[in-house]
Design a protein around this motif. Structure first.
Motif, PDB file in Angstrom:
ATOM      1  N   ARG A  87     142.238 -56.534 121.650  1.00 58.00           N
ATOM      2  CA  ARG A  87     143.227 -56.062 120.874  1.00 58.00           C
ATOM      3  C   ARG A  87     144.817 -56.211 121.553  1.00 58.00           C
ATOM      4  O   ARG A  87     144.945 -56.614 122.659  1.00 58.00           O
ATOM      5  CB  ARG A  87     143.293 -54.438 120.842  1.00 58.00           C
ATOM      6  CG  ARG A  87     142.082 -54.101 119.831  1.00 58.00           C
ATOM      7  CD  ARG A  87     142.366 -52.428 119.952  1.00 58.00           C
ATOM      8  NE  ARG A  87     140.954 -52.297 121.022  1.00 58.00           N
ATOM      9  CZ  ARG A  87     140.958 -50.760 121.145  1.00 58.00           C
ATOM     10  NH1 ARG A  87     141.559 -49.867 120.380  1.00 58.00           N
ATOM     11  NH2 ARG A  87     139.784 -50.413 121.778  1.00 58.00           N
ATOM     12  N   LEU A 110     147.154 -53.020 111.805  1.00 61.17           N
ATOM     13  CA  LEU A 110     146.363 -52.790 112.802  1.00 61.17           C
ATOM     14  C   LEU A 110     145.323 -54.227 112.703  1.00 61.17           C
ATOM     15  O   LEU A 110     145.001 -54.446 113.679  1.00 61.17           O
ATOM     16  CB  LEU A 110     145.724 -51.540 112.339  1.00 61.17           C
ATOM     17  CG  LEU A 110     145.957 -50.250 112.654  1.00 61.17           C
ATOM     18  CD1 LEU A 110     145.518 -49.036 112.010  1.00 61.17           C
ATOM     19  CD2 LEU A 110     146.701 -50.130 114.228  1.00 61.17           C
ATOM     20  N   TRP A 115     143.100 -54.283 115.791  1.00 64.24           N
ATOM     21  CA  TRP A 115     142.652 -52.872 115.858  1.00 64.24           C
ATOM     22  C   TRP A 115     141.476 -52.933 114.907  1.00 64.24           C
ATOM     23  O   TRP A 115     141.502 -53.455 113.866  1.00 64.24           O
ATOM     24  CB  TRP A 115     143.718 -52.187 115.907  1.00 64.24           C
ATOM     25  CG  TRP A 115     144.423 -52.204 117.084  1.00 64.24           C
ATOM     26  CD1 TRP A 115     145.628 -53.029 117.425  1.00 64.24           C
ATOM     27  CD2 TRP A 115     144.728 -51.271 118.235  1.00 64.24           C
ATOM     28  NE1 TRP A 115     146.018 -52.732 118.504  1.00 64.24           N
ATOM     29  CE2 TRP A 115     145.652 -51.491 119.048  1.00 64.24           C
ATOM     30  CE3 TRP A 115     143.820 -50.158 118.361  1.00 64.24           C
ATOM     31  CZ2 TRP A 115     145.944 -50.616 120.040  1.00 64.24           C
ATOM     32  CZ3 TRP A 115     144.414 -49.211 119.468  1.00 64.24           C
ATOM     33  CH2 TRP A 115     145.213 -49.787 120.266  1.00 64.24           C
ATOM     34  N   THR A 121     142.479 -44.233 114.521  1.00 65.32           N
ATOM     35  CA  THR A 121     143.172 -45.384 114.716  1.00 65.32           C
ATOM     36  C   THR A 121     144.309 -45.228 113.732  1.00 65.32           C
ATOM     37  O   THR A 121     145.547 -45.369 113.916  1.00 65.32           O
ATOM     38  CB  THR A 121     142.691 -46.735 114.786  1.00 65.32           C
ATOM     39  OG1 THR A 121     141.414 -46.588 115.809  1.00 65.32           O
ATOM     40  CG2 THR A 121     143.500 -47.772 115.278  1.00 65.32           C
TER      41      THR A 121
END
Length: 162
Positions: A87, A110, A115, A121
């Motif tokens: 990430r 993301l 991610w 998240t």
């Protein structure tokens, strides 16, 4: 957690200002070099307006700040998976620019930074975006103090004469 209409409007205002500044001829010009006018120069008002927009954009970007919206936690490769790509941290500015200037969704942003798309998240990224947009809006105005008297003048407190 969704963004408020005021936050969305501020993000749209920032994106419109960003796009106007990027589309102008003065994108690479320095403010100090173009700040003065020469005698007989035409279009000075246009250049001054562009400079003012650039100053407002820089001020808004300072309000967003250099903070990291989504910091990286170290995860062992055995838990992450051997073939998983690492990430990348997402700064507050990348978050605001990605959603409002590039038109990405929070999930798309993301994914772009490798991610996962878990609920926690996405909620953390949305909360970070909301906080950045609140900073972008500036400090909340303080309420003015006012006094109110109800009733007739005769019922107001009267100072007794000595």
């Amino acid at each position: 957690m969704a963004l408020t209409p005021a936050q969305v409007e501020m993000g749209r205002h920032y994106a419109a200002l960003f796009e106007r500044c990027e589309a102008s001829d003065m994108r690479g010009s320095s403010m100090e070099m173009t700040g003065g006018r020469s005698a007989g120069a035409r279009g000075g008002d246009v250049n001054e307006a562009r400079l003012e927009e650039r100053r407002r954009l820089v001020a808004l970007q300072r309000r967003i700040g250099d903070g990291v919206a989504m910091p990286i936690r170290r995860v062992r490769p055995s838990k992450r998976g051997a073939d998983a790509r690492p990430r990348r941290a997402i700064s507050d500015r990348q978050l605001v620019d990605g959603v409002f200037v590039e038109g990405l969704t929070i999930s798309g942003l993301l994914k772009k930074h490798n991610w996962g798309l878990g609920g926690a998240t996405v909620q953390a990224a949305t909360a970070a975006l909301a906080a950045a947009l609140d900073r972008l809006s500036g400090p909340a105005p303080r309420p003015r103090m006012e006094a109110a008297f109800y009733g007739t003048r005769a019922s107001w407190p009267v100072e007794e004469e000595a």
